[in-house]
Design a protein around this motif. Structure first.
Motif, short mmCIF file in Angstrom:
data_model
loop_
_atom_site.label_atom_id
_atom_site.label_comp_id
_atom_site.label_asym_id
_atom_site.label_seq_id
_atom_site.Cartn_x
_atom_site.Cartn_y
_atom_site.Cartn_z
N ALA A 97 0.81 -1.22 0.00
CA ALA A 97 0.00 0.00 0.00
C ALA A 97 0.84 1.27 0.00
CB ALA A 97 -0.93 0.00 1.21
N VAL A 98 2.11 1.16 0.39
CA VAL A 98 3.01 2.33 0.31
C VAL A 98 3.76 2.34 -1.02
CG1 VAL A 98 4.97 3.51 1.34
CG2 VAL A 98 3.30 2.40 2.80
N SER A 99 4.37 1.22 -1.36
CA SER A 99 5.26 1.21 -2.53
C SER A 99 4.52 1.38 -3.85
CB SER A 99 6.07 -0.09 -2.56
OG SER A 99 5.22 -1.22 -2.67
N MET A 100 3.36 0.75 -4.00
CA MET A 100 2.65 0.83 -5.27
C MET A 100 2.15 2.24 -5.60
SD MET A 100 2.81 -2.01 -6.88
CE MET A 100 3.12 -3.76 -6.64
N PRO A 101 1.49 2.93 -4.65
CA PRO A 101 1.08 4.31 -4.96
C PRO A 101 2.26 5.22 -5.27
CG PRO A 101 -0.14 3.48 -3.07
CD PRO A 101 0.94 2.48 -3.37
N LEU A 102 3.39 5.02 -4.57
CA LEU A 102 4.56 5.83 -4.86
C LEU A 102 5.05 5.60 -6.28
CD1 LEU A 102 6.63 5.52 -1.55
CD2 LEU A 102 5.18 7.40 -2.29
N ARG A 103 5.09 4.34 -6.67
CA ARG A 103 5.50 4.00 -8.03
C ARG A 103 4.55 4.61 -9.05
NH1 ARG A 103 9.17 3.72 -11.66
NH2 ARG A 103 8.81 2.17 -13.30
N HIS A 158 3.00 7.29 -8.80
CA HIS A 158 3.21 8.73 -8.88
C HIS A 158 4.60 9.09 -9.41
CE1 HIS A 158 -0.36 8.86 -6.21
NE2 HIS A 158 -0.55 10.02 -6.79
N GLY A 159 5.27 8.13 -10.03
CA GLY A 159 6.52 8.42 -10.72
C GLY A 159 7.80 8.18 -9.95
N VAL A 160 7.71 7.69 -8.72
CA VAL A 160 8.90 7.37 -7.94
C VAL A 160 9.53 6.10 -8.49
CG1 VAL A 160 9.78 6.88 -5.61
CG2 VAL A 160 7.87 8.47 -5.92
N SER A 161 10.85 6.01 -8.51
CA SER A 161 11.53 4.84 -9.04
C SER A 161 11.18 3.59 -8.23
CB SER A 161 13.05 5.04 -9.03
OG SER A 161 13.55 5.04 -7.71
N ARG A 162 11.37 2.41 -8.82
CA ARG A 162 11.07 1.16 -8.12
C ARG A 162 11.91 1.04 -6.84
NH1 ARG A 162 8.19 -2.35 -11.50
NH2 ARG A 162 8.29 -1.83 -13.72
N ARG A 163 13.19 1.37 -6.96
CA ARG A 163 14.07 1.23 -5.80
C ARG A 163 13.65 2.15 -4.66
NH1 ARG A 163 20.40 1.29 -6.93
NH2 ARG A 163 19.68 -0.55 -8.09
#
Length: 273
Positions: free
Chosen positions: A178-184, A186-191
């Motif tokens: 729920a944190v990593s997917m929304p960040l991704r 919104h254009g944040v890199s996978r790492r």
């Protein structure tokens, strides 16, 4: 499972609290790692997982925290329930204060719906802080139970503490997603999405050890501490988790996820505790 219980029975309870909450942190990281394999998460799946998280937290609040806290309280009738009532209220008030002070943005909310004091912090930071709020009472709850074991309280058992850690760990998996997917999205890199996702749970080992130490040194506060953790978790569920699952058309899926999470946590606690 017997081997896990034996391991914790032969481990110092304070160290056990650290190991158990580190496990919940690692499971969060495993959930966040899915960002390396998938571009996004279906909203129905995400809402169902968040509902599951809420169910686990509510069940843990009663079966693992409130019920043992009431049982170990002295007195009868109204007197017996006072520590649980006071602790529960204080836990909710504590999270209410953090919610009003700590800048954060819930997962499915828009930019103009951020909460806490005004800040120029980026959406990335605010999303991570929102999940971090979830994790503080979770780590505290596990630590308090292990602290009760260290203090020799009969109602605080290794089985119950391990059951709670397993339940919290299971529901941390979707929290990492729920944190990593929304960040991704919104254009944040996978790492970076993975990094921020797993970092949201780093507070759990810290809160776990603090909770265990506090109960060890101040044994009489254990009923209050258990209820405090329960009140904090219920506040998070009602104020954050449930509203996040009710903003789209998948409310029924989220509700079924909640029921499933409650059943899983209840089963773990009764079977192991």
């Amino acid at each position: 499972m017997d081997q896990i219980l034996t391991f914790f029975e032969n481990t110092d309870p304070i160290l056990g609290a650290f190991y158990a909450t580190s496990f919940t942190w690692i499971v969060t990281a495993l959930g966040a790692s899915l960002v390396f394999f998938f571009k996004g998460m279906n909203r129905a799946v995400l809402d169902g997982m968040l509902g599951f998280t809420g169910g686990v937290m509510v069940a843990a609040s009663f079966w693992s925290l409130l019920a043992p806290g009431i049982e170990m309280s002295p007195g009868e009738g109204f007197v017996k329930v006072i520590p649980a009532a006071v602790g529960f209220a204080l836990g909710a008030i504590f999270l209410y204060g953090l919610d009003k002070i700590l800048p954060h943005l819930h997962i499915n909310f828009k930019e103009d719906e951020k909460e806490g004091i005004k800040t120029p912090w980026r959406r990335t930071t605010l999303l991570v802080l929102a999940i971090t709020l979830h994790n503080i009472p979770e780590g505290l709850a596990v630590g308090v139970l292990f602290g009760g074991v260290a203090a020799g309280i009969p109602e605080a058992t290794i089985g119950g503490a391990v059951a709670l850690a397993l339940g919290i760990g299971i529901q941390n998996f979707p929290e990492g997603i729920a944190v990593s997917m929304p960040l991704r999205r919104h254009g944040v890199s996978r790492r970076k999405s993975f990094w921020y996702g797993q970092m949201s749970a780093i507070v759990e080992p810290i809160a776990g050890v603090v909770g265990a130490l506090a109960v060890t040194f101040f044994t009489p506060i254990l009923p209050y501490a258990l209820a405090f953790a329960a009140g904090a978790m219920i506040f998070v569920v009602v104020e954050e988790v449930i509203p996040e699952t009710q903003r789209d058309k998948y409310t029924d899926i989220a509700t079924l996820g909640f029921i499933g999470g409650f059943i899983v946590m209840m089963t773990l606690d009764v079977a192991l505790g």
